[in-house]
Design a protein around this motif. Sequence first.
Motif, mmCIF file in Angstrom:
data_model
loop_
_atom_site.group_PDB
_atom_site.id
_atom_site.type_symbol
_atom_site.label_atom_id
_atom_site.label_comp_id
_atom_site.label_asym_id
_atom_site.label_seq_id
_atom_site.Cartn_x
_atom_site.Cartn_y
_atom_site.Cartn_z
ATOM 1 N N THR A 1 30.414 54.805 -63.521
ATOM 2 C CA THR A 1 31.429 54.646 -64.564
ATOM 3 C C THR A 1 31.056 53.444 -65.433
ATOM 4 N N PRO A 2 31.684 53.327 -66.588
ATOM 5 C CA PRO A 2 31.418 52.128 -67.410
ATOM 6 C C PRO A 2 31.849 50.847 -66.704
ATOM 7 N N ASP A 3 32.708 50.989 -65.670
ATOM 8 C CA ASP A 3 33.176 49.840 -64.908
ATOM 9 C C ASP A 3 32.407 49.674 -63.608
ATOM 10 N N GLY A 4 31.232 50.305 -63.520
ATOM 11 C CA GLY A 4 30.432 50.233 -62.302
ATOM 12 C C GLY A 4 30.054 48.815 -61.944
ATOM 13 N N SER B 1 28.211 61.806 -64.075
ATOM 14 C CA SER B 1 29.294 61.878 -65.059
ATOM 15 C C SER B 1 29.029 63.033 -66.017
ATOM 16 N N MET B 2 29.965 63.958 -66.085
ATOM 17 C CA MET B 2 29.782 65.180 -66.858
ATOM 18 C C MET B 2 30.577 65.136 -68.161
ATOM 19 N N GLY C 1 31.568 52.251 -57.422
ATOM 20 C CA GLY C 1 32.346 52.125 -58.643
ATOM 21 C C GLY C 1 33.800 52.390 -58.315
ATOM 22 N N PRO C 2 34.698 51.984 -59.181
ATOM 23 C CA PRO C 2 36.124 52.216 -58.919
ATOM 24 C C PRO C 2 36.472 53.695 -59.093
#
Length: 264
Positions: free
Chosen positions: A260-263, A193-194, A156-157
């Motif tokens: 991430t949501p952009d994974g 992701s926390m 992921g970014p």
Amino acid sequence: MNDPHSTPAHFGLTGQRIIVTGGSRGLGEQIVRRLVAEGCQVATCARGQERLDQLAAQLPEHALFTRTLDVTAAPLLHEFVAEVAGHFGGLDGVVACAGGARGGMLDSATPQDWTTTWELNVGHTAQLIAAAAPHLRAAGGGSAVIVSSVSGWKPGPQAQYGAAKAAQIHLATSLARELGADGIRVNAVSPGSMLIPGKRWDRMRTEEPEEFAAFTREFPAGQLVDPAEVAAVVAFLLSGAASGISGANIPVDRAQNAPTPDGY
């Protein structure tokens, strides 16, 4: 489900002398709080003295030793470790929690962004363990815990962050072999992701509820990781209960898919 914040101290860490870098907020703060609750002597450092003072004021008197410090300044980090070891009369463990990323995607990240991200994560971790190793040897061994990330192996970014976190995982496996003969265990913990108040996912939850709901689908149970859950695993790895674990990478990610949501 059990509340991770109400988990009683039970890992037999009373009196253990532990350093946690980056312990003034977020996950680092939860690790500090957990170790104090376990009865440890705890020292932490961060760049802002105000947050350190606020944390110390919320804990039992004299429970926390603090210093303002940029962990990428290796000489100052070594001085801090030596100061803490002198103050506590030795060391039993260290937690490399300070970390982060600089820069954006590949076409915009500068060489300095890559260097800064590397030094903040990998460089500081290596220097912390190098500085602590003589004190851990003198104590007959000890434990080092490296806080990496699921981004270290789930793409992921941004790439500079994932690459640095992957290097931390390798560092744990390599140093576990190098230092094992001295009774020093080295492990990595990789949080997912926390949900931390005021941080990215917490802001998304309130500002972009639809996007946040979509992101929770990356978790089979639909729930992000609580930092207290990660802190409990760190405490376990510092303890004698984990005496047979070294060179491992322990995910604490609730079986998260994309980091991430952009994974990708």
